[in-house]
Design a protein around this motif. Structure first.
Motif, PDB file in Angstrom:
ATOM      1  N   ALA A  18      65.284 -45.401  15.660  1.00  0.00           N
ATOM      2  CA  ALA A  18      64.405 -44.982  16.752  1.00  0.00           C
ATOM      3  C   ALA A  18      65.233 -44.671  17.984  1.00  0.00           C
ATOM      4  CB  ALA A  18      63.386 -46.066  17.068  1.00  0.00           C
ATOM      5  N   GLY A  19      64.859 -43.613  18.663  1.00  0.00           N
ATOM      6  CA  GLY A  19      65.640 -43.140  19.794  1.00  0.00           C
ATOM      7  C   GLY A  19      66.385 -41.872  19.438  1.00  0.00           C
ATOM      8  N   ASN A  20      66.540 -41.627  18.127  1.00  0.00           N
ATOM      9  CA  ASN A  20      67.174 -40.401  17.653  1.00  0.00           C
ATOM     10  C   ASN A  20      66.102 -39.502  17.041  1.00  0.00           C
ATOM     11  OD1 ASN A  20      69.887 -41.324  18.217  1.00  0.00           O
ATOM     12  ND2 ASN A  20      69.644 -42.667  16.448  1.00  0.00           N
ATOM     13  N   ALA A  21      66.136 -38.246  17.390  1.00  0.00           N
ATOM     14  CA  ALA A  21      65.112 -37.304  16.920  1.00  0.00           C
ATOM     15  C   ALA A  21      65.486 -36.799  15.533  1.00  0.00           C
ATOM     16  CB  ALA A  21      64.971 -36.147  17.904  1.00  0.00           C
ATOM     17  N   TRP A  22      65.326 -37.665  14.504  1.00  0.00           N
ATOM     18  CA  TRP A  22      65.639 -37.235  13.145  1.00  0.00           C
ATOM     19  C   TRP A  22      64.331 -37.037  12.376  1.00  0.00           C
ATOM     20  CZ3 TRP A  22      65.420 -40.628   8.606  1.00  0.00           C
ATOM     21  CH2 TRP A  22      64.910 -41.896   8.885  1.00  0.00           C
ATOM     22  N   ASP A  23      64.361 -36.134  11.418  1.00  0.00           N
ATOM     23  CA  ASP A  23      63.152 -35.744  10.697  1.00  0.00           C
ATOM     24  C   ASP A  23      62.970 -36.650   9.486  1.00  0.00           C
ATOM     25  OD1 ASP A  23      60.956 -34.449   9.658  1.00  0.00           O
ATOM     26  OD2 ASP A  23      62.149 -32.855   8.717  1.00  0.00           O
ATOM     27  N   PHE A  24      62.428 -37.855   9.718  1.00  0.00           N
ATOM     28  CA  PHE A  24      62.240 -38.756   8.589  1.00  0.00           C
ATOM     29  C   PHE A  24      61.176 -38.239   7.627  1.00  0.00           C
ATOM     30  CE2 PHE A  24      59.459 -40.446  11.948  1.00  0.00           C
ATOM     31  CZ  PHE A  24      58.255 -40.559  11.290  1.00  0.00           C
ATOM     32  N   ALA A  25      60.226 -37.439   8.125  1.00  0.00           N
ATOM     33  CA  ALA A  25      59.188 -36.897   7.244  1.00  0.00           C
ATOM     34  C   ALA A  25      59.767 -35.914   6.231  1.00  0.00           C
ATOM     35  CB  ALA A  25      58.090 -36.217   8.064  1.00  0.00           C
ATOM     36  N   GLY A  26      60.983 -35.423   6.480  1.00  0.00           N
ATOM     37  CA  GLY A  26      61.644 -34.546   5.526  1.00  0.00           C
ATOM     38  C   GLY A  26      62.359 -35.288   4.419  1.00  0.00           C
ATOM     39  N   VAL A  27      62.410 -36.620   4.501  1.00  0.00           N
ATOM     40  CA  VAL A  27      63.015 -37.451   3.453  1.00  0.00           C
ATOM     41  C   VAL A  27      61.930 -37.775   2.435  1.00  0.00           C
ATOM     42  CG1 VAL A  27      64.162 -39.647   2.960  1.00  0.00           C
ATOM     43  CG2 VAL A  27      64.684 -38.397   5.075  1.00  0.00           C
ATOM     44  N   ALA A  28      62.230 -37.570   1.162  1.00  0.00           N
ATOM     45  CA  ALA A  28      61.205 -37.692   0.126  1.00  0.00           C
ATOM     46  C   ALA A  28      60.534 -39.066   0.140  1.00  0.00           C
ATOM     47  CB  ALA A  28      61.815 -37.408  -1.245  1.00  0.00           C
ATOM     48  N   TYR A  75      39.788 -45.560   8.242  1.00  0.00           N
ATOM     49  CA  TYR A  75      40.730 -45.499   9.355  1.00  0.00           C
ATOM     50  C   TYR A  75      41.462 -44.158   9.352  1.00  0.00           C
ATOM     51  CZ  TYR A  75      40.383 -50.542  10.234  1.00  0.00           C
ATOM     52  OH  TYR A  75      39.937 -51.812  10.549  1.00  0.00           O
ATOM     53  N   ALA A  76      41.763 -43.655  10.535  1.00  0.00           N
ATOM     54  CA  ALA A  76      42.713 -42.558  10.667  1.00  0.00           C
ATOM     55  C   ALA A  76      44.123 -43.150  10.665  1.00  0.00           C
ATOM     56  CB  ALA A  76      42.470 -41.802  11.968  1.00  0.00           C
ATOM     57  N   LEU A  77      45.124 -42.317  10.408  1.00  0.00           N
ATOM     58  CA  LEU A  77      46.514 -42.775  10.471  1.00  0.00           C
ATOM     59  C   LEU A  77      47.326 -41.772  11.274  1.00  0.00           C
ATOM     60  CD1 LEU A  77      48.652 -44.608   7.949  1.00  0.00           C
ATOM     61  CD2 LEU A  77      49.612 -42.544   8.959  1.00  0.00           C
ATOM     62  N   THR A  78      48.002 -42.275  12.302  1.00  0.00           N
ATOM     63  CA  THR A  78      48.824 -41.446  13.179  1.00  0.00           C
ATOM     64  C   THR A  78      50.294 -41.753  12.917  1.00  0.00           C
ATOM     65  OG1 THR A  78      47.139 -41.394  14.917  1.00  0.00           O
ATOM     66  CG2 THR A  78      49.405 -40.886  15.567  1.00  0.00           C
ATOM     67  N   THR A  79      51.083 -40.727  12.620  1.00  0.00           N
ATOM     68  CA  THR A  79      52.518 -40.902  12.399  1.00  0.00           C
ATOM     69  C   THR A  79      53.255 -40.579  13.688  1.00  0.00           C
ATOM     70  OG1 THR A  79      52.264 -40.278  10.084  1.00  0.00           O
ATOM     71  CG2 THR A  79      54.483 -40.215  10.997  1.00  0.00           C
ATOM     72  N   LEU A  80      54.022 -41.544  14.191  1.00  0.00           N
ATOM     73  CA  LEU A  80      54.725 -41.380  15.464  1.00  0.00           C
ATOM     74  C   LEU A  80      56.129 -40.829  15.230  1.00  0.00           C
ATOM     75  CD1 LEU A  80      53.019 -42.252  17.881  1.00  0.00           C
ATOM     76  CD2 LEU A  80      52.521 -43.685  15.902  1.00  0.00           C
ATOM     77  N   PRO A  81      56.645 -40.000  16.130  1.00  0.00           N
ATOM     78  CA  PRO A  81      58.005 -39.471  15.971  1.00  0.00           C
ATOM     79  C   PRO A  81      59.054 -40.560  16.125  1.00  0.00           C
ATOM     80  CG  PRO A  81      57.127 -38.889  18.116  1.00  0.00           C
ATOM     81  CD  PRO A  81      55.992 -39.502  17.348  1.00  0.00           C
ATOM     82  N   ALA A  82      60.228 -40.314  15.540  1.00  0.00           N
ATOM     83  CA  ALA A  82      61.302 -41.306  15.601  1.00  0.00           C
ATOM     84  C   ALA A  82      61.820 -41.470  17.025  1.00  0.00           C
ATOM     85  CB  ALA A  82      62.443 -40.901  14.668  1.00  0.00           C
ATOM     86  N   GLU A  83      61.851 -40.384  17.783  1.00  0.00           N
ATOM     87  CA  GLU A  83      62.362 -40.460  19.146  1.00  0.00           C
ATOM     88  C   GLU A  83      61.372 -41.217  20.014  1.00  0.00           C
ATOM     89  OE1 GLU A  83      64.568 -37.534  22.355  1.00  0.00           O
ATOM     90  OE2 GLU A  83      63.175 -36.705  20.900  1.00  0.00           O
ATOM     91  N   ARG A  84      61.823 -42.279  20.656  1.00  0.00           N
ATOM     92  CA  ARG A  84      60.914 -43.144  21.402  1.00  0.00           C
ATOM     93  C   ARG A  84      60.318 -42.440  22.617  1.00  0.00           C
ATOM     94  NH1 ARG A  84      65.292 -46.915  21.588  1.00  0.00           N
ATOM     95  NH2 ARG A  84      65.352 -48.078  19.661  1.00  0.00           N
ATOM     96  N   GLY A  85      61.144 -41.705  23.356  1.00  0.00           N
ATOM     97  CA  GLY A  85      60.664 -41.147  24.613  1.00  0.00           C
ATOM     98  C   GLY A  85      60.444 -42.272  25.595  1.00  0.00           C
ATOM     99  N   ALA A  86      59.356 -42.205  26.338  1.00  0.00           N
ATOM    100  CA  ALA A  86      59.066 -43.243  27.324  1.00  0.00           C
ATOM    101  C   ALA A  86      58.683 -44.533  26.619  1.00  0.00           C
ATOM    102  CB  ALA A  86      57.932 -42.776  28.238  1.00  0.00           C
ATOM    103  N   GLU A  87      59.273 -45.635  27.043  1.00  0.00           N
ATOM    104  CA  GLU A  87      58.969 -46.923  26.446  1.00  0.00           C
ATOM    105  C   GLU A  87      57.494 -47.282  26.629  1.00  0.00           C
ATOM    106  OE1 GLU A  87      60.816 -48.934  24.596  1.00  0.00           O
ATOM    107  OE2 GLU A  87      62.424 -47.471  24.656  1.00  0.00           O
ATOM    108  N   ALA A  88      56.854 -46.689  27.645  1.00  0.00           N
ATOM    109  CA  ALA A  88      55.446 -47.000  27.886  1.00  0.00           C
ATOM    110  C   ALA A  88      54.572 -46.635  26.693  1.00  0.00           C
ATOM    111  CB  ALA A  88      54.950 -46.265  29.126  1.00  0.00           C
ATOM    112  N   LEU A  89      55.033 -45.705  25.843  1.00  0.00           N
ATOM    113  CA  LEU A  89      54.245 -45.307  24.679  1.00  0.00           C
ATOM    114  C   LEU A  89      53.875 -46.516  23.831  1.00  0.00           C
ATOM    115  CD1 LEU A  89      53.142 -43.327  22.517  1.00  0.00           C
ATOM    116  CD2 LEU A  89      55.477 -43.223  21.609  1.00  0.00           C
ATOM    117  N   TRP A  90      54.856 -47.389  23.566  1.00  0.00           N
ATOM    118  CA  TRP A  90      54.620 -48.512  22.667  1.00  0.00           C
ATOM    119  C   TRP A  90      53.818 -49.614  23.351  1.00  0.00           C
ATOM    120  CZ3 TRP A  90      55.395 -46.644  18.196  1.00  0.00           C
ATOM    121  CH2 TRP A  90      56.373 -45.658  18.018  1.00  0.00           C
ATOM    122  N   HIS A  91      53.804 -49.610  24.668  1.00  0.00           N
ATOM    123  CA  HIS A  91      53.005 -50.589  25.401  1.00  0.00           C
ATOM    124  C   HIS A  91      51.549 -50.153  25.536  1.00  0.00           C
ATOM    125  CE1 HIS A  91      56.344 -53.178  26.605  1.00  0.00           C
ATOM    126  NE2 HIS A  91      57.030 -52.092  26.836  1.00  0.00           N
TER     127      HIS A  91
END
Length: 341
Positions: free
Chosen positions: A69-79, A97-113
């Protein structure tokens, strides 16, 4: 749809990682609160919808891969991850339930809060995971894919028995005639690679074999990490490789071609991967179908969602600890001894 109760000062305090008194002062403009803290508390309160009119919203699960996390890598491209995400999404929908997939890059720490989900699936959570720290501070229900680095009482995770799977692969290679088996691992600090490496070293010790761990580098497409080992004489170089990560099999095949070695004639190969291309081989390039270990990501995703929904709806896990999903060894030509006529 469900009616979500409005956030309280205690909710804001957990999310912002401050005391309830600090939240009260920050929101009311009183007390001795630093401007940065005051601003952060107000941002968290706004993101949580404090003071706003609240209505029904869709029940939602979040999913994040936090290994790098913190690196913008495309984990969804890994099988492995793409198959797990697909299965987890279907399992979430089946439970309302819906399911939301979050990007690997954290961006603002406030997102997780402030992330508005009912619970989180964390995949490959590393030691000192700041995402996990933020979610724990909020009291967010969390289920892990892979053993967490520092599990707490009540934690739930879904994983394979990596020690048993590693022994199965090594025993298979030894039965096929391998005497010098190398492990392609030693990357990162996640439980998976550490567990496989420990099992490999134990297996070598029990059989009085000298271990050979070759570091994995995801960017080493030509497989130069194998050059020194494969350049040795037949009695000293490895005659089999077990790759822990998906790209490793292709790296071994590239290195073997460069050194004039045949797979499986000179080198047996097993790779942990969910990529169906390994099963096909490439006759034009002299590549045979590669034996693979499947970690069964679909079963892991379904099991993790079921455990998370149960945790959300009951407030406590049915049974804390690990849910074990058996891995599977798919034997193909790359790890079978060549037929002699």
């Amino acid at each position: 749809m469900t009616l979500v109760p409005p956030p309280t000062i205690a909710d804001i305090a957990r999310a912002a990682e401050v005391s309830t008194a600090t939240v009260s002062h920050a929101l009311n403009g009183t007390g001795r609160v630093g401007e940065g803290t005051r601003r952060r508390v107000r941002e968290v309160a706004a993101a949580l919808g404090y003071g706003a009119r609240r209505g029904p919203r869709t029940r939602t699960l979040g999913l994040a891969v936090t290994t790098y996390a913190g690196n913008a890598w495309d984990f969804a491209g890994v099988a492995y991850f793409s198959r797990l995400i697909t299965a987890a999404t279907s399992a979430a929908h089946a439970r309302g339930y819906a399911l939301t997939t979050l990007p690997a890059e954290r961006g603002a720490e406030a997102l997780w809060h402030t992330l508005a989900v009912d619970g989180m699936l964390l995949l490959d959570s590393p030691t000192g995971d700041p995402v996990l720290r933020a979610l724990r501070a909020r009291g967010m229900p969390v289920v892990f894919d892979g053993r967490p680095a520092d599990p707490r009482p009540g934690d739930v995770w879904v994983d394979n028995d990596h020690a048993a799977t590693t022994r199965e692969v090594l025993d298979h290679l030894a039965a096929a005639g391998a005497r010098r088996i190398a492990l392609h691992s030693d990357y990162g600090h996640d439980h998976y690679s550490n567990a496989v490496t420990a099992a490999y070293e134990q297996w070598c010790e029990e059989g009085e074999r000298e271990p050979l761990v070759i570091p994995f580098d995801p960017h080493d497409t030509p497989g130069h990490a194998f050059d020194e080992a494969l350049a040795g004489p037949p009695g000293a170089r490895p005659d089999a490789v077990h790759c822990v990560f998906d790209p490793g099999g292709r790296q071994v095949l590239s290195a073997a071609r460069r050194h004039g070695l045949r797979v499986p004639g000179d080198l047996l190969l097993v790779c942990a991967s969910e990529d169906p291309a390994y099963a096909e081989g490439d006759p034009a390039a002299g590549a045979v179908p590669v034996s693979t270990v499947t970690l069964r990501p679909e079963v892991i995703g379904e099991t993790a969602v079921a455990a998370l929904v149960a945790l959300i709806e009951s407030g406590q896990p049915e049974t804390p600890g690990q849910r074990t999903v058996p891995a599977g060894l798919e034997v193909r030509a790359s790890s079978r001894p060549p037929v002699m006529y």
